[in-house]
Design a protein around this motif. Structure first.
Motif, short mmCIF file in Angstrom:
data_model
loop_
_atom_site.label_atom_id
_atom_site.label_comp_id
_atom_site.label_asym_id
_atom_site.label_seq_id
_atom_site.Cartn_x
_atom_site.Cartn_y
_atom_site.Cartn_z
N GLN A 1 1.55 1.44 39.16
CA GLN A 1 2.63 0.84 38.38
C GLN A 1 2.06 0.07 37.19
O GLN A 1 2.55 0.18 36.07
CB GLN A 1 3.45 -0.10 39.28
CG GLN A 1 4.59 -0.80 38.58
CD GLN A 1 5.68 0.15 38.11
OE1 GLN A 1 5.82 1.26 38.62
NE2 GLN A 1 6.42 -0.29 37.13
N LYS A 2 0.98 -0.69 37.41
CA LYS A 2 0.36 -1.45 36.34
C LYS A 2 -0.25 -0.53 35.29
O LYS A 2 -0.19 -0.78 34.09
CB LYS A 2 -0.69 -2.41 36.90
CG LYS A 2 -0.08 -3.58 37.62
CD LYS A 2 -1.10 -4.64 37.86
CE LYS A 2 -0.41 -5.77 38.61
NZ LYS A 2 -0.80 -7.05 38.19
N ALA A 3 -0.85 0.57 35.74
CA ALA A 3 -1.44 1.54 34.82
C ALA A 3 -0.35 2.18 33.96
O ALA A 3 -0.51 2.38 32.74
CB ALA A 3 -2.21 2.61 35.59
N THR A 4 0.80 2.48 34.57
CA THR A 4 1.93 3.06 33.84
C THR A 4 2.45 2.07 32.80
O THR A 4 2.72 2.44 31.64
CB THR A 4 3.06 3.44 34.82
OG1 THR A 4 2.56 4.31 35.81
CG2 THR A 4 4.21 4.09 34.10
N GLU A 5 2.60 0.82 33.19
CA GLU A 5 3.06 -0.20 32.25
C GLU A 5 2.08 -0.36 31.08
O GLU A 5 2.49 -0.52 29.92
CB GLU A 5 3.24 -1.55 32.97
CG GLU A 5 4.42 -1.57 33.91
CD GLU A 5 4.47 -2.84 34.75
OE1 GLU A 5 3.67 -3.78 34.49
OE2 GLU A 5 5.32 -2.89 35.67
N TYR A 6 0.80 -0.30 31.41
CA TYR A 6 -0.23 -0.43 30.37
C TYR A 6 -0.17 0.75 29.39
O TYR A 6 -0.27 0.57 28.18
CB TYR A 6 -1.62 -0.56 31.02
CG TYR A 6 -2.72 -0.82 30.03
CD1 TYR A 6 -2.77 -2.01 29.31
CD2 TYR A 6 -3.71 0.13 29.80
CE1 TYR A 6 -3.77 -2.26 28.39
CE2 TYR A 6 -4.71 -0.10 28.87
CZ TYR A 6 -4.74 -1.30 28.17
OH TYR A 6 -5.73 -1.53 27.26
N VAL A 7 0.01 1.96 29.90
CA VAL A 7 0.12 3.15 29.05
C VAL A 7 1.35 3.04 28.16
O VAL A 7 1.30 3.35 26.96
CB VAL A 7 0.15 4.44 29.92
CG1 VAL A 7 0.56 5.64 29.09
CG2 VAL A 7 -1.19 4.68 30.58
N GLN B 1 2.79 0.29 27.18
CA GLN B 1 2.49 -0.74 26.18
C GLN B 1 1.60 -0.19 25.08
O GLN B 1 1.83 -0.44 23.89
CB GLN B 1 1.81 -1.93 26.86
CG GLN B 1 1.42 -3.04 25.90
CD GLN B 1 0.58 -4.12 26.57
OE1 GLN B 1 0.40 -4.14 27.79
NE2 GLN B 1 0.07 -5.02 25.76
N LEU B 2 0.58 0.59 25.44
CA LEU B 2 -0.32 1.19 24.45
C LEU B 2 0.43 2.16 23.54
O LEU B 2 0.19 2.20 22.33
CB LEU B 2 -1.50 1.89 25.13
CG LEU B 2 -2.55 0.99 25.78
CD1 LEU B 2 -3.60 1.84 26.49
CD2 LEU B 2 -3.20 0.10 24.74
N LYS B 3 1.36 2.93 24.09
CA LYS B 3 2.16 3.86 23.28
C LYS B 3 3.03 3.11 22.28
O LYS B 3 3.17 3.52 21.13
CB LYS B 3 3.02 4.76 24.18
CG LYS B 3 2.25 5.85 24.86
CD LYS B 3 3.17 6.76 25.66
CE LYS B 3 2.40 7.88 26.32
NZ LYS B 3 3.25 8.79 27.07
N ARG B 4 3.63 1.99 22.74
CA ARG B 4 4.44 1.16 21.84
C ARG B 4 3.59 0.60 20.69
O ARG B 4 3.99 0.62 19.53
CB ARG B 4 5.08 0.01 22.61
CG ARG B 4 6.56 0.21 22.84
CD ARG B 4 7.18 -0.96 23.51
NE ARG B 4 6.86 -0.79 24.93
CZ ARG B 4 6.79 -1.74 25.83
NH1 ARG B 4 7.04 -2.97 25.52
NH2 ARG B 4 6.50 -1.48 27.08
N GLU B 5 2.41 0.11 21.05
CA GLU B 5 1.51 -0.44 20.03
C GLU B 5 1.07 0.66 19.05
O GLU B 5 0.99 0.43 17.84
CB GLU B 5 0.28 -1.08 20.68
CG GLU B 5 0.59 -2.38 21.38
CD GLU B 5 -0.62 -2.95 22.12
OE1 GLU B 5 -1.74 -2.42 21.97
OE2 GLU B 5 -0.44 -3.94 22.87
#
Length: 163
Positions: free
Chosen positions: A3-9, A11-15
């Motif tokens: 779940q944390k890895a998905t959230e991080y991905v 977030q990276l896509k948004r950035e």
């Protein structure tokens, strides 16, 4: 953990998307600024120094005198002079005669800018358009020799008045 890895991905896509948008906006701004710079540079004299009014007037008078002489010999020269006048004026405004080195440099710059075919075509077309609309060269080509003779007799070699 997944779940944390998905959230991080996410977030990276948004950035990444945000950065791409900013890059796009900055590229448009750069293009706009470059256009503004080019417009400003086109207004500057190529020599960096304005031509003195006295030299400009003297060159104009010499050109007019030469056109009168040559037109008296052959009326077709007047037509040539109408076509070549914009080049003469740009040369007169661009080339610096302060010293030999600067003159050579400004002549070469003038040649590259004004005598290249992409620059010559519109200039010649405009001269021909002006000649055809201010004289009777298209409707009565035989009268152009008389019209050229009349212009040679005038103090100003101009095609501003209908012939």
């Amino acid at each position: 953990m997944l779940q944390k890895a998905t959230e991080y991905v996410v977030q990276l896509k948004r950035e990444k998307r945000s950065m791409e948008e900013e890059v796009s906006r900055l590229q448009l701004e750069i293009e706009s600024l470059n256009e503004t710079i080019n417009m400003c540079q086109e207004q500057l004299p190529a020599s960096g120094v304005p031509v003195s009014r006295q030299r400009f007037t003297q060159m104009q008078q010499s050109f007019q005198h030469y056109v009168r002489e040559q037109t008296a010999r052959n009326f077709k020269f007047w037509i040539f002079s109408v076509i070549i006048r914009p080049l003469f004026e740009s040369f007169n405004n661009t080339v610096s005669t302060r010293n030999v080195e600067e003159m050579c440099q400004t002549v070469l710059t003038w040649l590259e800018q004004k005598c290249a075919l992409p620059s010559l075509r519109p200039s010649v077309l405009e001269s021909l358009r002006e000649l055809s609309t201010t004289t009777s060269i298209l409707s009565d080509p035989t009268s152009i020799s008389k019209a050229a003779a009349e212009v040679v007799g005038e103090p100003s070699l101009s095609i501003q008045r209908p012939l």
